[in-house]
Design an enzyme around this catalytic site. Structure first.
Site, PDB file in Angstrom:
ATOM      1  CG  ASP A  69      62.449  86.451  39.503  1.00  0.00           C
ATOM      2  OD1 ASP A  69      62.340  87.650  39.868  1.00  0.00           O
ATOM      3  OD2 ASP A  69      63.500  85.797  39.676  1.00  0.00           O
TER       4      ASP A  69
HETATM    5  C1  BGC Z   1      65.167  88.362  41.418  1.00  0.00           C
HETATM    6  C2  BGC Z   1      64.096  88.164  42.482  1.00  0.00           C
HETATM    7  C3  BGC Z   1      63.667  89.503  43.017  1.00  0.00           C
HETATM    8  C4  BGC Z   1      63.178  90.365  41.868  1.00  0.00           C
HETATM    9  C5  BGC Z   1      62.732  91.742  42.305  1.00  0.00           C
HETATM   10  C6  BGC Z   1      64.729  89.358  40.360  1.00  0.00           C
HETATM   11  O1  BGC Z   1      65.779  89.664  39.500  1.00  0.00           O
HETATM   12  O2  BGC Z   1      65.489  87.127  40.827  1.00  0.00           O
HETATM   13  O3  BGC Z   1      64.589  87.360  43.517  1.00  0.00           O
HETATM   14  O4  BGC Z   1      62.666  89.339  43.991  1.00  0.00           O
HETATM   15  O5  BGC Z   1      64.234  90.534  40.928  1.00  0.00           O
HETATM   16  O6  BGC Z   1      63.814  92.488  42.754  1.00  0.00           O
END
Ligand code: BGC
Length: 809
Positions: A235
């Site tokens: 993530d």
């Molecule tokens: C989120 C993810 C997301 C990523 C990119 C993170 O803060 O938890 O679900 O894909 O950001 O935007």
């Protein structure tokens, strides 16, 4: 279990091996590290294009975070799950793949298959259900659809990212049994049935190990036991160490350019801290992804012929109406006669949840627009009634803005359109001619034409130095800070009110917000992000309600749309209660007292309390219905179509909800309830929710005629005994005949969609999976098939049982 490799897989694998053999350590280490917010570096020496990833669950945003790069916005994931239709989820996926191809995206950062453990979870709207089986099948349909369009998926967030509080650090303590039977289960189903090309490891820690380094869950279970052969991406900013992450099975650290991989990884290998063969394994996983999506020369992509073009607007509308859950109907629906439409969200529709799942649709059909188009002229009136937006929101309606970039000398070095008050420029996504080296200030400037007279509030979201000027007066010229350690706080945090200005409806004023850009040394992402926020004058709540009551009295039916706001439901924080914000409960009570034919439409992504639910004639849950929500609502309210949804999650009050805790103590959040979440917990505690799991009404009647059991195959005959065509979700629950305190009283073990004309009898065939009879045995650390007698309960919801049978296994 791993899918058997086809010849095409073998051929791709050979190309991957050959490409890997041609890379030196530095190139390999570079490939595993994001080059910016959304992409991996190209390696022309092996014919590898730059892989592009993008959020997300309900649409494909692309690499730019701006309302002038539009995307089809489908209904929220909770809505998709409420259709109980994996085939519809597959069709949603096909559309998203089409959107991804249009935007040059190879991999979608979706679906989110964490569970609705607590109704307070801030990203509840972005996940499917409290039930792992339903979640797994909807997720598998979605992944199958996206990948049939040649686009990769990253099933997220592996695992137990079920709440947002302290999401970067929380240590979720869960038993192996709870992990296996609940939280891992959807991932397992999806790996087994849809073979996803990617997985995203979560921010949080599970049982003491952060998920981007969780060797046991990633290498042993996901890859080892289940045979997952896709890539594992962190993530965003979740990767914390070079060796720990690599050995924990993390292939790619995002975003870049500064990550724990890249140069740090090459150095770790050279220093003998980690074997190059482990790097090779990660590179192989990335190259395999590239080969599948057609980004590696010489490899035939998994899909050579994209599926036929899908009409995105039509599909968004179809999914929305199939997702609406009619939880109560005392004959008020379908609508008859004149209608008083009431509620701020009926005019300013809330169609999606906040955070990384945000996309910018080219159009939004509000309930007001949808009903105006569908009802005969002169039969609809509108009143605001109550405004839940008691907080600042992104400056949007009435604003005409552009962004002007200046260097340190104040010279204009570039401009960009600004379709609303939000600036989100990540990495190299800067206006033409502008670089991070030359950019000193960004000014959002333009005009605002108010639609209401009175005191307007202007605010600022973001960190750093800002100057806010409205109608020639500077109201703020200072520096905004934060106490939060969430690196995404300037995206998800609350705006600060900074000016209150008396304005006149229809008279435009100049507005300017200037931000001095300062990106801290060593920041992992170079991003310019801030928001001009605005709130219209708030009117006296009693006066608004009185107006709505008048309108309701004068109409045959009152339709009240109540909603949450993006300060209530969003990524980045959890909820503290399940109340509707503002004066909406008072509004519903007052309208219902004035008109017995009051229909309430609940526009929220996840459960809210409906204390007046027994006092109104109908309640329809419309979730965050996506860009065509208002059109779909008109279809369903007028009876042109049937509301097709069933609850994917129990709706009840917070006081009664058995599992609510989302706030860690000393960094730990123990999942003390074990395998009892959702309906499993409501039943165990003997509590009655407002609306049970699986509940949902249509416009016709069904008679459940017979259940025939042949081994673990259930054949159910149902008749449409109403006077219009309809669709039914036949649900099958499995209950051990001997109650066992350690096991849920019953679990969802299968379901099927049937459609029938009036009078027609149709058969649903449901195969009960072996897993429904199994529990995770912590002594032997394996699945244990529990022999014995089980009741098969064929139901319209977990409590509305129509037929039963017994099987002995
Ligand atoms: C989120 C993810 C997301 C990523 C990119 C993170 O803060 O938890 O679900 O894909 O950001 O935007």
């Amino acid at each position: 279990m791993a899918a058997t490799r086809t010849q095409a897989d073998e051929a791709r694998e050979a190309v991957v091996e050959a490409a890997l053999a041609r890379l030196d350590l530095d190139a390999k280490a570079r490939l595993l590290s994001g080059q910016d917010m959304w992409t991996l570096p190209a390696l022309p020496e092996i014919g590898l294009a730059s892989l592009v990833m993008s959020d997300g669950p309900i649409g494909v945003r692309g690499v730019r975070w701006t309302a002038d790069d539009t995307s089809v916005a489908l209904p929220s994931p909770t809505a998709l799950a409420a259709t109980w239709d994996p085939e519809l989820a597959r069709r949603a996926g096909v559309l998203l793949a089409q959107e991804a191809r249009r935007k040059g995206v190879h991999v979608l950062l979706a679906p989110t298959v964490n569970l609705h453990r607590s109704p307070l979870g801030g990203r509840h709207f972005e996940a499917y259900s409290e039930d792992p089986y339903l979640t797994g099948l909807i997720g598998a349909g979605y992944v199958t659809g996206v990948q049939s369009g040649g686009i990769g998926t990253t099933v997220k967030h592996f695992v137990a990212n079920d709440a947002e509080t302290d999401r970067f650090t929380v240590n979720n303590i869960a038993s192996e049994r709870a992990l296996r039977e609940l939280y891992l289960a959807p991932f397992e189903t999806i790996v087994e049935n849809a073979h996803p090309w990617g997985i995203m490891t979560a921010y949080n820690t599970v049982n003491g190990t952060t998920m981007t380094e969780h060797r046991y869950l990633v290498n042993e279970i996901l890859r080892g036991e289940w045979g997952f052969d896709g890539y594992n991406v962190s993530d965003w900013m979740a990767a914390r160490s070079t060796v720990g992450a690599l050995e924990g099975g993390l292939d790619v650290a995002m975003p870049g350019p500064d990550t724990v991989y890249g140069e740090a990884l090459a150095a770790a290998v050279r220093d003998g801290k980690v074997e190059e063969s482990v790097v090779d394994t990660a590179v192989r996983n990335v190259l395999r992804l590239a080969a599948r999506v057609g980004a590696l020369e010489g490899a035939e992509p998994a899909v050579t012929e994209p599926p036929a073009q899908v009409d995105g607007e039509a599909l968004a509308r179809e999914i929305a109406r199939r997702s609406f859950v009619l939880v109560r109907n005392q004959g008020a629906l379908p609508l008859r006669g004149t209608v008083a439409l009431i509620g701020a969200a009926a005019r300013d529709a809330r169609v999606l949840g906040g955070g990384s799942a945000t996309v910018f649709p080219a159009r939004i059909v509000s309930p007001l627009e949808g009903l105006t188009a569908a009802l005969p002229e002169g039969s609809l009136t509108y009143a605001v009634g109550a405004d839940p937006n008691t907080e600042l929101a992104v400056a949007d309606k009435g604003f005409t803005l552009r962004a002007v970039c200046r260097d340190a000398e104040g010279r204009v070095i570039g401009t960009a359109s600004a379709p609303n008050g939000q600036i989100q420029w990540m990495g190299s996504d800067l206006p033409d001619g502008v670089t991070h080296e030359t950019l000193h200030t960004v000014e959002l400037t333009g005009t605002y034409t108010p639609r209401e007279t009175g005191p307007h509030t202007f605010g600022i979201k973001g960190l750093g130095a800002f100057t806010l000027t409205v109608a020639g007066t500077t109201y703020y010229d200072d520096v905004q800070g934060t106490d939060s350690d969430d690196p995404f706080i300037s995206f998800f945090g609350a705006p600060e009110p900074r000016a209150q200005v008396e304005l006149t409806a229809g008279e435009p004023v100049e507005v300017s917000l200037t931000h001095v850009v300062s990106i801290p040394e060593g920041a992992p992402i170079k991003a310019v992000g801030f928001t001009l926020a605005h709130q219209e004058p708030t009117r006296d709540p009693d006066e608004l309600i009185a107006e709505a009551v008048e309108a309701a009295r004068a109409a045959d039916t009152a339709v009240v749309v109540v909603a949450t706001t993006d300060r209530v439901e969003s990524e980045g924080f959890d909820r503290t209660d399940l109340n509707l914000p503002g004066h909406q409960d008072d509004l519903v009570r007052a309208v219902a007292a004035a008109n017995p034919n009051t229909v309430v439409v609940v526009n929220s992504g996840s459960p809210v309390e409906l204390p007046w639910r027994e006092d109104v004639a109908a309640v329809l849950l419309s979730w965050f219905p996506g860009q065509e929500g208002g059109a779909a609502l008109a279809d369903v309210l007028t009876g042109a179509e049937e509301p097709g949804g069933r609850l994917p999650t129990t709706w009840g009050s917070l006081a009664d909800a058995p599992v609510t805790q989302v706030v860690p103590t000393d960094g730990e959040l123990p999942y003390t309830e074990g395998v009892f979440i959702g309906y499993r917990a409501w039943e165990k505690e003997g509590r009655t929710p407002s609306y049970p799991f699986g509940h949902g009404l249509g416009y016709t009647e069904w008679t459940y005629q017979s259940l025939e059991l042949d081994g673990t195959t259930a054949r159910i005959r149902v008749q449409n005994t109403g006077d219009r065509p309809g669709r039914e979700v036949v649900q099958v629950y499995l209950a051990p005949a001997e109650p066992d305190a350690e096991r849920p009283a019953r679990v969802l073990a299968g379901f099927a969609q049937v459609a029938a004309a009036p009078g027609e009898t149709v058969e649903a065939v449901v195969e009960i999976p072996r897993r429904a009879f199994e529990i995770w045995d912590e002594k032997t650390n394996s699945w244990s098939f529990v022999k014995g007698s089980y009741e098969i309960q064929v139901s319209r919801s977990i409590v509305d049982r129509r037929l039963t049978g017994t099987i002995n296994v």
